[in-house]
Design a protein around this motif. Structure first.
Motif, PDB file in Angstrom:
ATOM      1  N   ASP A   1       0.831  -1.203   0.000  1.00  0.00           N
ATOM      2  CA  ASP A   1       0.000   0.000   0.000  1.00  0.00           C
ATOM      3  C   ASP A   1       0.869   1.257   0.000  1.00  0.00           C
ATOM      4  O   ASP A   1       2.095   1.190   0.042  1.00  0.00           O
TER       5      ASP A   1
ATOM      6  N   SER B   1       0.764   5.312  -4.751  1.00  0.00           N
ATOM      7  CA  SER B   1      -0.506   5.900  -4.310  1.00  0.00           C
ATOM      8  C   SER B   1      -1.634   5.714  -5.324  1.00  0.00           C
ATOM      9  O   SER B   1      -2.799   5.877  -4.978  1.00  0.00           O
ATOM     10  N   GLU B   2      -1.328   5.398  -6.558  1.00  0.00           N
ATOM     11  CA  GLU B   2      -2.365   5.255  -7.588  1.00  0.00           C
ATOM     12  C   GLU B   2      -2.404   3.814  -8.095  1.00  0.00           C
ATOM     13  O   GLU B   2      -1.408   3.100  -8.013  1.00  0.00           O
ATOM     14  N   PRO B   3      -3.537   3.399  -8.646  1.00  0.00           N
ATOM     15  CA  PRO B   3      -3.585   2.056  -9.246  1.00  0.00           C
ATOM     16  C   PRO B   3      -2.596   1.939 -10.404  1.00  0.00           C
ATOM     17  O   PRO B   3      -2.241   2.949 -11.017  1.00  0.00           O
TER      18      PRO B   3
ATOM     19  N   SER C   1       1.406  -1.154  -6.711  1.00  0.00           N
ATOM     20  CA  SER C   1       0.520  -0.471  -5.768  1.00  0.00           C
ATOM     21  C   SER C   1      -0.659  -1.395  -5.451  1.00  0.00           C
ATOM     22  O   SER C   1      -1.272  -1.985  -6.343  1.00  0.00           O
TER      23      SER C   1
ATOM     24  N   LYS D   1      -3.498  -0.726  -4.600  1.00  0.00           N
ATOM     25  CA  LYS D   1      -4.783  -0.257  -5.152  1.00  0.00           C
ATOM     26  C   LYS D   1      -5.116  -0.934  -6.466  1.00  0.00           C
ATOM     27  O   LYS D   1      -6.260  -0.934  -6.909  1.00  0.00           O
ATOM     28  N   THR D   2      -4.097  -1.477  -7.155  1.00  0.00           N
ATOM     29  CA  THR D   2      -4.349  -2.171  -8.404  1.00  0.00           C
ATOM     30  C   THR D   2      -5.094  -3.480  -8.146  1.00  0.00           C
ATOM     31  O   THR D   2      -5.861  -3.963  -8.970  1.00  0.00           O
TER      32      THR D   2
ATOM     33  N   ARG E   1      -7.557  -6.390  -6.705  1.00  0.00           N
ATOM     34  CA  ARG E   1      -9.001  -6.288  -6.543  1.00  0.00           C
ATOM     35  C   ARG E   1      -9.420  -6.083  -5.095  1.00  0.00           C
ATOM     36  O   ARG E   1     -10.471  -5.521  -4.818  1.00  0.00           O
TER      37      ARG E   1
ATOM     38  N   GLY F   1      -7.639  -4.240  -3.134  1.00  0.00           N
ATOM     39  CA  GLY F   1      -6.876  -3.064  -2.708  1.00  0.00           C
ATOM     40  C   GLY F   1      -7.735  -1.910  -2.261  1.00  0.00           C
ATOM     41  O   GLY F   1      -7.343  -1.134  -1.383  1.00  0.00           O
ATOM     42  N   THR F   2      -8.897  -1.749  -2.859  1.00  0.00           N
ATOM     43  CA  THR F   2      -9.725  -0.612  -2.484  1.00  0.00           C
ATOM     44  C   THR F   2     -10.799  -1.013  -1.485  1.00  0.00           C
ATOM     45  O   THR F   2     -11.504  -0.161  -0.958  1.00  0.00           O
ATOM     46  N   LYS F   3     -10.917  -2.318  -1.263  1.00  0.00           N
ATOM     47  CA  LYS F   3     -11.986  -2.787  -0.376  1.00  0.00           C
ATOM     48  C   LYS F   3     -11.393  -3.748   0.662  1.00  0.00           C
ATOM     49  O   LYS F   3     -11.339  -4.957   0.455  1.00  0.00           O
TER      50      LYS F   3
END
Lengths: 800, 227
Positions: free
Chosen positions: A124, A145-147, A201, A203-204, A206, A208-210
């Motif tokens: 992360d 910090s970004e996908p 990252s 966030k890439t 699946r 990563g954001t949840k």
């Protein structure tokens, strides 16, 4: 005064070349080993201390308990860190790593075709804040910090793009997904427990954001605020887990506890399942430390023995100096300066040798020798202290003997250095005790390694090749299998979750069907051809057949399913092998599993463990490898046939065959390494000790030249003379051997303790070790006394 | 200066005491040049060693000036030994690993003489014995006479008041022996007290007093007068 001491010492050393040579060589070898081990230990000790505030960083682990057995696991859920940062005031920061390589390798394409990579992780955006590794390019706060961002290590960047800096901003395809290189970092230091080639990252991903509370597949690290109490934090961690996860855990009947582990203790502390890098056993560090001290002791003893034996030669000089007014302290200073000069020379030589062998050492031990450490101010200060200490230790006893002589007797050459004989004798005993002890240990380790290589594992690992299999290949797998079988490059092929050398998946048998017991069991997900492919011994019931349903085709939990158990599982159920056939068990995911057959127990785990219960079932979608049994004959021919078929049918996946027997040996690489290291050090110890013996025998022979000559005149043969000289030494060696046998028994007991499956204790390691050392010692003595024997008695007797 | 009272030295053997020295009473004044003579085994060397504080294993009293040596502490005796005595040996006993210069320097090092002072003392001695050119040679490269000159230079480097010489010319031929004895005479004239043990009667003629020893006792004690 010191200048004079050094000058005289130097001339003395120069004059007595044999003496100096033996001491120099012995000390150099001892110091090289000592320094190498020190650097090795330092490296192991320095793990994870390069981050600023490393003493506030902890990894979150969990402990699973079941029926008195406990298992430490280093991965935890992904929700943990965000929740902790939000809810626990002690937490300053935290980060998460998801190591993709434990699940599968990835395909990387920079425009020149797919390459398989095995060291790929997601992390992360806090990663570079908690672990402040140096970035060559990129802002630590932004690179993850970004996908779809990807940070490469320097050497990976150079591998793909030729140049680290210019790779930033370029694109790479990872499993057909586009990533932009957002930064390049220095390679992970060898003493960091984190080691990847790629960091993407999170966030890439699946998840990563949840963030989720299940599964527990993530490495989570927290950095506590300054002054925060780690134990207090651990308590709050427990509360958080209870709050969010307690209900689920209770429902599944898991008993787990979350705990924190300081990042500096990951490498040498309690070992957890599934660390990024395998840790080290701290016991080995202690053993190496002791061995280092023993080797230095042997080197020093050589010097002490030779120098005191040599005192007889130097008593005239001592007497003279006393007559001229030398005080005891001054004489002492002179002899100590001699030993210090020798130590200094050996240390300088050792550093040169160390420099030359460091690449070899690094490749054998897996640990780079950081020689910069030696030439740093602290290193130099330590070295000087070391030289002074060793110089004094080595020079102390001989100096006391020499400076204590009475001048008149010394001048008249009447002093016999007999008073210290017992000291010298016990030192010789000690040297050979260490040598024989180490050699016995080497042979004990070796016999266990041989046992592990030759033990009947219960399956056939010869001519068995493993290829990486991926879920995506499931459509075409029958074609692939048929093509290979048709070509004659294989006699049988099966998909499986793991190679049989180490089957990892843990399942649970629940009460239900014909069984009312609950216990942990290892599960082996395979397809129908496993039994014949790895040649398991089916002792009851039937093999799988094509009519048996796959796990992934099951629609309900009570649908009929089939499994094969091993003997241990049957025993655990309380059945006999025959009774087991046709019985129904509850595997959790299926409650109506019929036991179709029973196989003889085979070793599906490292020999450190006893064979436990195992269930084999038809579940090829979980497979990670394709096991291929090659026909007898030259494997390379069959491999090239395989490669041809593979490239035609699975062009997007590289062909990376692994021989199962090699992978098996690989599994014991740390044991092999310790066997190798014991062998090396016992060789070194024996060499130094024999050199010392050579020197000692030389002096004894010299002193007894007259006696030997008289014996020769009286008709003694060379054998008689050798036995006269050898008798004294052999007595000492025998005593050392007795002590070493005691040590060997203790060692083999405690070392083999770690193996659930041990070789039979045998007396051969003892016989061989003692035999080797004795024959070397006798050879040394014989060689030396032959030289004295060959002198002309007419000459030696006349001079008396 | 030196006074020995009833000095006995013996070896205990299983059945009897064998006396090496028995009942020695001897007074030596400052500035004397004493020669000890007598057959082998008469006790010359033993007496010399006792006089030179190299042997402490005897009965009787040894007075040095007003001090009773037999009652002295080790430390005092050792410093007396350093400051007052110089030794010359029959077999020269130079240290083989040291050069001429360094051999002479050794006793000065043990006396903690400063570097500059050492240099000037040694330079003077080398000059006096005509050995300046040989200062960097090792003993093995010198003749016996030259080695003994180095031995003397080494013995007197520390400016001792008493010089002890055990058969100083025993290993030399007569020409070299004469040279050595002349050096002794010169040192004597400069005020050094010399005690030598020798077999050669002609050596005694350089001295002022001749003591004949026999079987561990003093047999005769005469003054030598120079015509």
């Amino acid at each position: 005064m010191w200048k004079n001491y050094l000058k005289v010492s130097f001339r003395n050393l120069q004059k007595r070349k044999l003496y100096t040579g033996i001491n120099l060589l012995g000390l150099t070898i001892a110091i090289v080993s000592f320094l190498a081990i020190c650097l090795y230990i330092n490296h192991e000790w320095s793990y994870d201390r390069m981050y600023s505030d490393y003493n506030r960083i902890y990894r979150l682990n969990q402990e699973f308990r079941s029926e008195g057995e406990s298992q430490l696991v280093s991965s935890t859920p992904s929700s943990l860190i965000p929740t902790l940062i939000d809810e626990v005031p002690e937490v300053e920061n935290g980060t998460l790593i998801f190591d993709l390589s434990i699940f599968s390798s990835v395909m990387i394409d920079s425009g020149e075709g797919n390459q398989e990579e095995k060291s790929f992780a997601y992390a992360d955006e806090n990663f570079f804040e908690v672990f402040d590794f140096d970035l060559i390019s990129g802002n630590p706060n932004q690179v993850l910090s970004e996908p779809n961002q990807l940070v490469l290590t320097k050497s990976t960047a150079e591998r793909y793009f030729g140049n680290a800096i210019s790779s930033v901003g370029k694109a790479l395809k990872v499993d057909n997904q586009d990533y932009i290189i957002s930064g390049v970092m220095e390679d992970f230091p060898s003493n960091s427990h984190i080691d990847f080639d790629f960091i993407a990252s999170f966030k890439t991903h699946r998840h990563g954001t949840k963030p989720e509370w299940s599964p527990s597949n993530y490495y989570n690290y927290v950095k506590l605020k300054e002054g925060a109490d780690p134990q207090g934090f651990e308590g709050k961690l427990g509360q958080i887990v209870d709050k969010y996860l307690g209900k689920d855990l209770a429902e599944y009947g898991y008993e787990t506890a979350f705990f924190i582990q300081p990042v500096t203790q990951i490498h040498l502390g309690d070992q957890t399942l599934g660390s990024i890098k395998p840790g080290s056993d701290i016991r080995y560090i202690y053993i190496f430390g002791v061995v280092a001290l023993l080797l230095i002791a042997i080197g020093i003893i050589n010097y002490v023995n030779l120098a005191t034996a040599e005192a007889t030669e130097r008593n005239k000089e001592v007497g003279l100096r006393k007559a001229m007014g030398a005080g005891r302290g001054q004489l002492f200073g002179q002899f100590v300066s001699e030993s210090m000069l020798l130590t200094f020379a050996s240390t300088v030589l050792s550093l040169m040798v160390l420099y030359l062998i460091s690449p070899k050492f690094a490749s054998l031990s897996g640990v780079p020798l950081n020689l910069d450490l030696v030439v740093s101010p602290i290193g130099i200060a330590l070295l000087i202290a070391f030289i002074v200490l060793i110089g004094i230790l080595a020079g102390l006893y001989p100096s006391l003997i020499l400076s204590g002589m009475e001048p008149i007797k010394a001048l008249a050459n009447k002093t016999k250095v007999g008073g210290g004989a017992w000291v010298r004798k016990s030192l010789v005993v000690f040297q050979f005790f260490v040598s024989i002890g180490l050699l016995i240990s080497t042979f004990v380790v070796k016999s266990q390694l041989d046992y592990m290589k030759e033990v009947n594992l219960g399956y056939d690992k010869e001519h068995l090749v493993s290829l990486n299999y991926h879920y995506n290949m499931r459509e075409g797998i029958e074609t692939i299998k048929n093509e290979i079988l048709r070509s004659g490059a294989a006699t049988s092929i099966s998909r499986a979750a793991d190679m049989p050398i180490h089957i990892k998946a843990g399942y649970k048998i629940f009460p239900g069907g014909d069984n009312q017991r609950e216990f942990m069991i290892t599960g082996y997900s395979v397809d129908n051809d496993i039994i014949q492919t790895i040649d398991l011994d089916l002792i009851a019931g039937n093999n799988f057949s094509d009519s048996d349903i796959k796990r992934s085709d099951l629609e309900e939990r009570n649908e009929h399913f089939t499994a094969i158990l091993n003997e241990s599982a049957v025993k655990e159920m309380g059945w006999t092998v025959e009774e087991a056939i046709g019985k129904t068990i509850n595997l959790g995911f299926n409650e109506n599993t019929e036991v179709k057959g029973v196989v003889r127990d085979f070793y599906f785990n490292s020999l450190h463990h006893q064979v436990g219960p195992l269930v084999i079932f038809n579940d090829p979608d979980q497979a990670n490898v394709l096991l291929i049994k090659l026909p007898e004959g030259d494997p390379s021919k069959h491999l090239s046939t395989l490669e041809g078929i593979w490239e035609e049918l699975v062009p997007e996946r590289p062909f990376n065959p692994v021989f199962v027997d090699q992978a098996y040996n690989q599994m014991y690489s740390s044991e092999q390494k310790s066997g190798w290291i014991f062998g090396l050090f016992s060789g070194i110890a024996i060499f130094i000790a024999c050199m010392g013996l050579f020197g000692l025998v030389s002096y004894v022979a010299l002193r007894r030249t007259r006696e030997i000559s008289i014996r020769k005149v009286l008709g003694a043969t060379q054998g008689n003379v050798v036995s006269v000289l050898a008798a004294d030494f052999l007595k000492l060696l025998s005593f050392a051997a007795v002590l070493a046998i005691g040590f060997g028994i203790w060692f083999s007991k405690s070392w083999l303790q770690d193996f659930a499956n041990q070789t039979e204790p045998s007396i051969w390691p003892y016989i061989i070790a003692i035999g080797i050392v004795f024959s070397l010692a006798i050879f040394t003595i014989a060689y030396r006394s032959w030289k004295v024997f060959s002198l002309n008695p007419a000459k030696t007797l006349k001079s008396d | 200066m030196i006074q020995l009272k009833e000095i006995d030295k013996f070896i205990e053997s299983r059945f009897q005491r064998i006396f090496i020295l028995k009942g020695i009473n001897l007074t030596i004044n400052e500035g004397e040049f004493v020669t000890l003579m007598g057959p082998s085994g008469a006790g010359k060397s033993t007496l010399l060693n006792i006089l030179g504080l190299l042997d402490e294993d005897y009965a009787g009293e040894y007075w040095f000036g007003d001090n009773n040596i037999t009652k002295m502490k080790d430390r005092e005796r050792s410093s007396l030994h350093k400051s007052e005595f110089g030794y010359i040996f029959q077999a020269y006993h130079l240290i083989d690993e040291l050069t001429v210069y360094e051999n002479i320097e050794t006793p000065l090092l043990y006396r903690k003489v400063s570097s500059n002072e050492r240099k000037s003392i040694i330079a003077n001695l080398l000059d006096r014995f005509n050995m300046v050119a040989k200062k960097d040679l090792f003993p093995a490269q010198l003749s016996g006479g030259q080695q003994q000159l180095v031995g003397i230079a080494r013995a007197i480097a520390g400016k001792p008041r008493i010089l002890l010489a055990d058969e100083p010319t025993g290993n030399l031929h007569s020409g070299q022996a004469k040279e050595i004895m002349e050096v002794f005479q010169e040192l004597h004239q400069e005020g050094t007290t010399i005690i030598q043990a020798t077999h050669a009667r002609e050596n005694a003629d350089y001295g002022t007093r001749l003591i004949q020893m026999l079987d561990g006792k003093i047999d005769q004690d005469e003054v030598i007068t120079h015509v």
